[in-house]
Scaffold this motif. Structure first.
Motif, short mmCIF file in Angstrom:
data_model
loop_
_atom_site.label_atom_id
_atom_site.label_comp_id
_atom_site.label_asym_id
_atom_site.label_seq_id
_atom_site.Cartn_x
_atom_site.Cartn_y
_atom_site.Cartn_z
N ASP A 141 0.84 -1.20 0.00
CA ASP A 141 0.00 0.00 0.00
C ASP A 141 0.88 1.26 0.00
N PHE A 142 1.54 1.50 -1.14
CA PHE A 142 2.37 2.70 -1.27
C PHE A 142 1.54 3.97 -1.15
N ASN A 143 0.28 3.90 -1.58
CA ASN A 143 -0.56 5.10 -1.56
C ASN A 143 -0.69 5.68 -0.16
N SER A 144 -0.81 4.81 0.84
CA SER A 144 -0.97 5.32 2.21
C SER A 144 0.29 6.05 2.65
N VAL A 145 1.45 5.60 2.16
CA VAL A 145 2.70 6.29 2.48
C VAL A 145 2.75 7.64 1.78
N PHE A 146 2.44 7.65 0.49
CA PHE A 146 2.51 8.89 -0.28
C PHE A 146 1.50 9.93 0.23
N LYS A 147 0.32 9.46 0.66
CA LYS A 147 -0.68 10.39 1.18
C LYS A 147 -0.22 11.10 2.44
N SER A 148 0.65 10.45 3.18
CA SER A 148 1.11 11.04 4.44
C SER A 148 2.33 11.95 4.25
N LEU A 149 2.87 12.00 3.03
CA LEU A 149 4.09 12.79 2.79
C LEU A 149 3.91 14.30 3.00
N PRO A 150 2.81 14.91 2.54
CA PRO A 150 2.68 16.37 2.76
C PRO A 150 2.77 16.75 4.24
N ASP A 151 2.11 15.98 5.10
CA ASP A 151 2.18 16.26 6.54
C ASP A 151 3.58 16.00 7.07
N TYR B 142 6.46 16.28 5.37
CA TYR B 142 7.31 17.40 4.97
C TYR B 142 7.02 18.65 5.82
N LYS B 143 5.74 18.87 6.10
CA LYS B 143 5.34 20.04 6.90
C LYS B 143 5.93 19.96 8.31
N GLU B 144 5.91 18.76 8.87
CA GLU B 144 6.47 18.56 10.21
C GLU B 144 7.98 18.79 10.24
N LEU B 145 8.66 18.29 9.20
CA LEU B 145 10.12 18.50 9.12
C LEU B 145 10.46 19.99 9.04
N LYS B 146 9.69 20.68 8.24
CA LYS B 146 9.93 22.13 8.06
C LYS B 146 9.67 22.89 9.36
N LYS B 147 8.60 22.50 10.05
CA LYS B 147 8.25 23.17 11.31
C LYS B 147 9.33 22.95 12.36
N GLU B 148 9.88 21.75 12.43
CA GLU B 148 10.91 21.43 13.42
C GLU B 148 12.21 22.17 13.15
N ARG B 149 12.38 22.61 11.91
CA ARG B 149 13.61 23.30 11.52
C ARG B 149 13.39 24.79 11.35
N SER B 150 12.41 25.32 12.03
CA SER B 150 12.13 26.77 12.05
C SER B 150 12.01 27.36 10.65
#
Length: 379
Positions: A115-125, A127-135
């Motif tokens: 189920d690659f789709n479930s992985v890809f669907k979670s990518l936007p969040d 990426y957003k979390e990574l960006k938030k943690e890095r100010s």
């Protein structure tokens, strides 16, 4: 490659494993995403080994574009959790040596039915979390899916610096399907009443499974040797067994209990005896000696480190409904295969019986599943 016996084409178990075998997708009650906590806990136990190996290979090679593969990535939260750990570990080293962090090329691999789709669907969040943690900043990260069996080539030559595989290499080759040595000349199973190596199994059964492991693991190493750059590293986490005996109260015992659970359904008339006789799992727990011997024989990698871990203590198992957790985990892994062979109408009954059996056995005597953590360096 070996060829299956001619009569095997008519055997009920002759299924296209590569198309059928997958963890249960989605986020439902029986999904792998909801029932992979045991794997996550076990992987966390060896996280320090993964991080140390990763940081060493980064310092040694200092690539500007860091190629990373997760083989047998499956779906669910565990998939992106390890990617985050990898990013943070490399960034920490880069900061320490006052060097810019590299770009990260992360390749997620599993069978096409994953189920690659479930992985890809979670990518936007993600990426957003990574960006938030890095100010506001974010790592240069490129994630792609690479469907296919890792028993064979997947990636271009010399494109990987680090390979990670957790709880995947105890599953046998998807191309070979079930070890052909388990069938006689008429295509009938020689392991009747069992789905894996058992005390009642003829010696030829363990020999067939071992031979398949040798072929598969050698092919895995040979394939990765072309994809991993010289000095690159692999961290492999897989289930195993302590000594030469294939039958013990470790990982193999869980399959023994599943065999007994299926036998109860046979006695109740819910499934035919012939169906049980013709079902075998594409699984093998290798010993330390078997793994080391195959690495030496293939010759492309140096075994830098190998450690054995027991996943949990008996006290932890008894203090909660361990049987239900194990049953849900096994169901998330085996549901696709069992449904195809026996029909999905037996699933609820089967795993209720199985959960009860696991709880009964854990009270009688401890069950000690073990795992190996390997660090291999490309020569």
């Amino acid at each position: 490659m070996h060829q299956n016996p001619p009569m095997l084409r008519t055997s009920p178990i002759n299924m296209d494993v590569e198309k059928l075998f997958h963890m249960t997708g989605g986020i439902g009650e029986h999904s792998y995403a909801k029932n992979s906590s045991l794997q996550k806990k076990a992987s966390h136990m060896v996280k320090h080994i993964t991080i140390e190996a990763l940081q060493e290979v980064y310092l040694a090679l200092a690539p500007k574009s860091f190629g990373i593969a997760d083989l047998g990535c499956s779906s669910g939260p565990n998939t992106l959790s390890i990617i985050k750990d990898i990013l943070e570990a490399v960034e920490a080293v880069s900061c320490k040596i006052m060097s810019p962090a590299p770009e990260f090329r992360v390749y997620l691999n599993d069978l096409p039915t994953n189920d690659f789709n479930s992985v890809f669907k979670s990518l936007p969040d993600f990426y957003k979390e990574l960006k938030k943690e890095r100010s506001g900043g974010s790592p240069s990260l490129f994630i792609a899916g690479y469907p296919g069996s890792f028993y064979g080539r997947i990636f271009p030559n010399n494109c990987l610096h680090f390979v990670y595989s957790s709880f995947s290499l105890h599953w046998l080759s998807q191309y070979m399907q079930i070890p052909p040595g388990l069938y006689d000349e008429q295509g009938r199973s020689i392991n009747k009443g069992n789905i894996y190596i058992s005390e009642s199994s003829p010696p030829l059964v363990s020999q067939a499974y071992f031979k398949q492991f040798q072929d598969d693991f050698s092919l895995f190493l040979r394939s990765r040797s072309q994809e991993v750059t010289t000095g690159g590293c692999m961290v492999l986490i897989l289930l195993g067994r302590i000594g030469p005996d294939h039958v013990d109260r470790g990982n193999s015992f869980f399959w023994e209990l599943l065999s007994r659970s299926l036998a109860i359904l046979v006695s109740q008339g819910q499934i035919e005896k012939e169906k049980l006789d013709s079902y075998e799992v594409n699984f093998y727990t290798a010993s330390k000696d078997e793994i080391e011997a195959e690495i030496r024989r293939e010759g492309s990698f140096e075994l830098v480190r190998m450690e054995m871990f027991e996943t949990e203590s008996q006290l932890e198992k008894v203090s909660r409904n361990y049987g239900a957790e194990v049953a849900m985990t096994v169901r998330a892994i085996q549901e696709s295969m069992i449904s195809h062979h026996f029909g999905d109408q037996i699933l609820d009954s089967l795993f209720e019986i199985y959960a009860s059996m696991v709880n009964e056995e854990i009270v009688k005597e401890d069950i000690n599943p073990i795992q190996f953590a390997l660090v291999l360096k490309k020569l």
